[in-house]
Design a protein around this motif. Structure first.
Motif, PDB file in Angstrom:
ATOM      1  N   SER A   1      89.001 -28.984 -11.212  1.00  0.00           N
ATOM      2  CA  SER A   1      90.282 -29.262 -11.847  1.00  0.00           C
ATOM      3  C   SER A   1      90.677 -30.729 -11.648  1.00  0.00           C
ATOM      4  CB  SER A   1      91.351 -28.337 -11.271  1.00  0.00           C
ATOM      5  OG  SER A   1      92.593 -28.620 -11.829  1.00  0.00           O
ATOM      6  N   PHE A   2      90.463 -31.244 -10.454  1.00  0.00           N
ATOM      7  CA  PHE A   2      90.796 -32.641 -10.159  1.00  0.00           C
ATOM      8  C   PHE A   2      89.965 -33.594 -11.025  1.00  0.00           C
ATOM      9  CE2 PHE A   2      90.402 -36.633  -7.877  1.00  0.00           C
ATOM     10  CZ  PHE A   2      91.718 -36.892  -7.532  1.00  0.00           C
ATOM     11  N   ILE A   3      88.673 -33.340 -11.119  1.00  0.00           N
ATOM     12  CA  ILE A   3      87.798 -34.198 -11.919  1.00  0.00           C
ATOM     13  C   ILE A   3      88.217 -34.151 -13.385  1.00  0.00           C
ATOM     14  CG2 ILE A   3      85.429 -34.551 -12.731  1.00  0.00           C
ATOM     15  CD1 ILE A   3      84.524 -33.345  -9.961  1.00  0.00           C
ATOM     16  N   LYS A   4      88.456 -32.949 -13.901  1.00  0.00           N
ATOM     17  CA  LYS A   4      88.865 -32.798 -15.307  1.00  0.00           C
ATOM     18  C   LYS A   4      90.178 -33.519 -15.597  1.00  0.00           C
ATOM     19  CE  LYS A   4      87.054 -28.161 -16.124  1.00  0.00           C
ATOM     20  NZ  LYS A   4      87.480 -26.768 -16.417  1.00  0.00           N
ATOM     21  N   SER A   5      91.143 -33.367 -14.709  1.00  0.00           N
ATOM     22  CA  SER A   5      92.465 -33.938 -14.977  1.00  0.00           C
ATOM     23  C   SER A   5      92.514 -35.451 -14.812  1.00  0.00           C
ATOM     24  CB  SER A   5      93.523 -33.278 -14.104  1.00  0.00           C
ATOM     25  OG  SER A   5      93.311 -33.544 -12.750  1.00  0.00           O
ATOM     26  N   ASN A   6      91.506 -36.041 -14.197  1.00  0.00           N
ATOM     27  CA  ASN A   6      91.498 -37.490 -13.983  1.00  0.00           C
ATOM     28  C   ASN A   6      90.431 -38.219 -14.788  1.00  0.00           C
ATOM     29  OD1 ASN A   6      93.594 -38.149 -11.844  1.00  0.00           O
ATOM     30  ND2 ASN A   6      92.562 -36.378 -10.979  1.00  0.00           N
ATOM     31  N   SER A   7      89.863 -37.557 -15.769  1.00  0.00           N
ATOM     32  CA  SER A   7      88.876 -38.210 -16.644  1.00  0.00           C
ATOM     33  C   SER A   7      89.025 -37.658 -18.058  1.00  0.00           C
ATOM     34  CB  SER A   7      87.453 -37.962 -16.128  1.00  0.00           C
ATOM     35  OG  SER A   7      87.158 -36.574 -16.137  1.00  0.00           O
ATOM     36  N   GLU A   8      88.604 -38.429 -19.002  1.00  0.00           N
ATOM     37  CA  GLU A   8      88.665 -38.017 -20.409  1.00  0.00           C
ATOM     38  C   GLU A   8      87.272 -37.597 -20.863  1.00  0.00           C
ATOM     39  OE1 GLU A   8      91.376 -37.786 -22.363  1.00  0.00           O
ATOM     40  OE2 GLU A   8      92.663 -38.395 -20.705  1.00  0.00           O
ATOM     41  N   ILE A   9      86.726 -36.594 -20.214  1.00  0.00           N
ATOM     42  CA  ILE A   9      85.376 -36.123 -20.511  1.00  0.00           C
ATOM     43  C   ILE A   9      85.453 -34.668 -20.937  1.00  0.00           C
ATOM     44  CG2 ILE A   9      83.080 -35.663 -19.563  1.00  0.00           C
ATOM     45  CD1 ILE A   9      83.596 -37.991 -17.621  1.00  0.00           C
ATOM     46  N   TYR A  10      84.743 -34.349 -22.011  1.00  0.00           N
ATOM     47  CA  TYR A  10      84.656 -32.967 -22.474  1.00  0.00           C
ATOM     48  C   TYR A  10      83.358 -32.396 -21.912  1.00  0.00           C
ATOM     49  CZ  TYR A  10      84.711 -28.898 -25.504  1.00  0.00           C
ATOM     50  OH  TYR A  10      84.713 -27.606 -25.978  1.00  0.00           O
ATOM     51  N   PHE A  11      83.456 -31.747 -20.764  1.00  0.00           N
ATOM     52  CA  PHE A  11      82.287 -31.295 -20.019  1.00  0.00           C
ATOM     53  C   PHE A  11      81.399 -30.298 -20.769  1.00  0.00           C
ATOM     54  CE2 PHE A  11      85.065 -33.152 -16.862  1.00  0.00           C
ATOM     55  CZ  PHE A  11      84.181 -33.997 -16.221  1.00  0.00           C
ATOM     56  N   PRO A  12      81.957 -29.356 -21.565  1.00  0.00           N
ATOM     57  CA  PRO A  12      81.069 -28.446 -22.308  1.00  0.00           C
ATOM     58  C   PRO A  12      80.079 -29.191 -23.222  1.00  0.00           C
ATOM     59  CG  PRO A  12      83.279 -27.562 -22.291  1.00  0.00           C
ATOM     60  CD  PRO A  12      83.365 -28.963 -21.701  1.00  0.00           C
ATOM     61  N   ALA A  13      80.502 -30.328 -23.758  1.00  0.00           N
ATOM     62  CA  ALA A  13      79.594 -31.106 -24.616  1.00  0.00           C
ATOM     63  C   ALA A  13      78.436 -31.697 -23.815  1.00  0.00           C
ATOM     64  CB  ALA A  13      80.360 -32.220 -25.330  1.00  0.00           C
ATOM     65  N   LEU A  14      78.674 -31.939 -22.532  1.00  0.00           N
ATOM     66  CA  LEU A  14      77.612 -32.478 -21.672  1.00  0.00           C
ATOM     67  C   LEU A  14      76.699 -31.380 -21.143  1.00  0.00           C
ATOM     68  CD1 LEU A  14      79.676 -35.001 -19.507  1.00  0.00           C
ATOM     69  CD2 LEU A  14      78.330 -35.488 -21.558  1.00  0.00           C
ATOM     70  N   GLY A  15      77.159 -30.139 -21.224  1.00  0.00           N
ATOM     71  CA  GLY A  15      76.390 -29.022 -20.676  1.00  0.00           C
ATOM     72  C   GLY A  15      76.389 -29.000 -19.160  1.00  0.00           C
ATOM     73  N   LEU A  16      77.419 -29.599 -18.559  1.00  0.00           N
ATOM     74  CA  LEU A  16      77.528 -29.678 -17.103  1.00  0.00           C
ATOM     75  C   LEU A  16      78.925 -29.281 -16.665  1.00  0.00           C
ATOM     76  CD1 LEU A  16      75.999 -33.242 -16.640  1.00  0.00           C
ATOM     77  CD2 LEU A  16      74.845 -31.097 -16.118  1.00  0.00           C
ATOM     78  N   THR A  17      79.021 -28.745 -15.457  1.00  0.00           N
ATOM     79  CA  THR A  17      80.337 -28.552 -14.864  1.00  0.00           C
ATOM     80  C   THR A  17      80.788 -29.921 -14.336  1.00  0.00           C
ATOM     81  OG1 THR A  17      79.540 -28.136 -12.619  1.00  0.00           O
ATOM     82  CG2 THR A  17      79.697 -26.214 -14.122  1.00  0.00           C
ATOM     83  N   PRO A  18      82.075 -30.093 -14.082  1.00  0.00           N
ATOM     84  CA  PRO A  18      82.528 -31.369 -13.516  1.00  0.00           C
ATOM     85  C   PRO A  18      81.826 -31.730 -12.203  1.00  0.00           C
ATOM     86  CG  PRO A  18      84.386 -30.185 -14.403  1.00  0.00           C
ATOM     87  CD  PRO A  18      83.214 -29.246 -14.465  1.00  0.00           C
TER      88      PRO A  18
END
Length: 96
Positions: free
Chosen positions: A64-81
């Motif tokens: 949650s911390f990584i997601k809320s502090n970056s503008e990255i759409y992780f599903p597109a990368l195929g990786l969890t934060p």
């Protein structure tokens, strides 16, 4: 120089400052960060990222911390934060 610092504050600054809405892509943003940073800065970045990952904070809160502090759409990368941050650490280590 870096004896007294807050892991979450440093990580927030790194994520917000590198992986923001104006970046071309996460890959390019990381390449630019590596190219523009001193070796000392890169070593410190690895240090606080690893301390964050090894901390007692739950994986859910870490993600949650990584997601809320970056503008990255992780599903597109195929990786969890968390997987992504581990990969970032590896890439920085390879660049040193």
């Amino acid at each position: 120089m870096y004896d007294n610092y807050d892991i979450l504050e440093e990580l927030c600054d790194f994520l917000d400052g590198t992986f923001h809405q104006d970046m071309g892509s996460p890959k390019q943003a990381l390449e630019d960060f590596i190219a523009e940073s001193s070796k000392e800065c890169l070593v410190f970045t690895i240090k606080f990222c690893e301390e964050f990952l090894n901390s007692e904070i739950s994986d859910q809160k870490k993600e949650s911390f990584i997601k809320s502090n970056s503008e990255i759409y992780f599903p597109a990368l195929g990786l969890t934060p968390i997987q992504w941050l581990k990969r970032v650490i590896t890439q920085i280590k390879e660049a040193i």
